[in-house]
Design a protein around this motif. Sequence first.
Motif, PDB file in Angstrom:
ATOM      1  N   TYR A 104      -0.302   2.602 -16.522  1.00 29.90           N
ATOM      2  CA  TYR A 104      -0.698   3.769 -16.938  1.00 29.90           C
ATOM      3  C   TYR A 104       0.759   4.684 -17.433  1.00 29.90           C
ATOM      4  O   TYR A 104       1.343   4.910 -16.297  1.00 29.90           O
ATOM      5  N   SER A 105       0.800   5.043 -18.783  1.00 25.46           N
ATOM      6  CA  SER A 105       1.728   5.382 -19.354  1.00 25.46           C
ATOM      7  C   SER A 105       1.417   6.853 -19.693  1.00 25.46           C
ATOM      8  O   SER A 105       0.100   6.884 -20.722  1.00 25.46           O
ATOM      9  N   GLN A 110      -2.255   5.765 -22.051  1.00 31.27           N
ATOM     10  CA  GLN A 110      -2.152   4.370 -22.480  1.00 31.27           C
ATOM     11  C   GLN A 110      -2.134   3.299 -21.092  1.00 31.27           C
ATOM     12  O   GLN A 110      -1.920   3.496 -20.292  1.00 31.27           O
ATOM     13  N   TYR A 111      -2.948   2.534 -21.032  1.00 29.62           N
ATOM     14  CA  TYR A 111      -3.307   1.724 -19.701  1.00 29.62           C
ATOM     15  C   TYR A 111      -3.156  -0.148 -19.827  1.00 29.62           C
ATOM     16  O   TYR A 111      -4.175   0.135 -20.602  1.00 29.62           O
ATOM     17  N   ILE A 238      -4.862  -1.066 -23.358  1.00 28.12           N
ATOM     18  CA  ILE A 238      -3.833  -2.226 -24.534  1.00 28.12           C
ATOM     19  C   ILE A 238      -3.633  -3.642 -22.998  1.00 28.12           C
ATOM     20  O   ILE A 238      -3.843  -3.618 -22.657  1.00 28.12           O
ATOM     21  N   ALA A 239      -3.617  -4.049 -23.995  1.00 29.05           N
ATOM     22  CA  ALA A 239      -2.952  -6.001 -23.600  1.00 29.05           C
ATOM     23  C   ALA A 239      -1.655  -5.720 -23.403  1.00 29.05           C
ATOM     24  O   ALA A 239      -0.607  -5.750 -24.070  1.00 29.05           O
TER      25      ALA A 239
END
Length: 259
Positions: A104-105, A110-111, A238-239
């Motif tokens: 996780y950012s 985003q994760y 996200i991938a």
Amino acid sequence: MNKKILLFVLLSTGAWVGTQAQSRRIDTVAVAILDKMSATIGDLGSCSVNVNANYDVVSRELGLIKHSDEEQVYLHGPNKLLVRSEGDKGTRSFFYDGTALTYYSMDKNQYGQIPLSVGVVEMMDTVNKRYGIDFPVADFFYPTFVDDILSDAKSLVYLGMTKVGNEECFHIAGVAKDKTFQFWIRHDAFFLPAKVVIVYTEGGQNRQFEATLNDWQVNPNLPDAIFSFTPPPSASKIALVALGNRAPRKVSRTGTGKK
């Protein structure tokens, strides 16, 4: 390695093990200290530690650029890990609850997730090889830590007592094919690591990695909930791209063992 080596006998004798053909010098005092440290970590049911790391990144234009991160590591049982990190790589976390690793950012909200149902050590090894994800001072948690060092070391030396901050530590140094390394191990009941410095000599660039390990907590009560990830509001998924699907780069654990 024999984890029943009598440390205080070895400290008084200062024995060496070597091979004449290659002049390989392995100090049994250093081995005993690292064995004690590794055995303690292996017996922990849970732990937490703060890691302050400084490391070099190669720039084609500017050479070696120094970066830093501050990380909090929480480990519970064989299959739960939480890493919270702030620094030049941004503010991010890794959650592993035994069924999936989540990155996780916080900066980007985003994760990404990787399904895995293995122990922490196997998880770290798997995602490092497949995705190039490094975990702070991961090698200390490998049960084969000492064996990995000995399989690669040309020399391993106990240098005596010194201080890291206000703590008395055993100072150990070694040389391998593509790196030199130093460990500072606390001189107390637990023999936990206080500091590590690695210089990567391969290619002549001499990249350095240095980390201090502070505020060790031994067998704290860590609730399972902290290892599970719940997406924050508006977070996007996200991938995570495997190394084989992007430009290749050399990957290794941050440590002194096998690559």
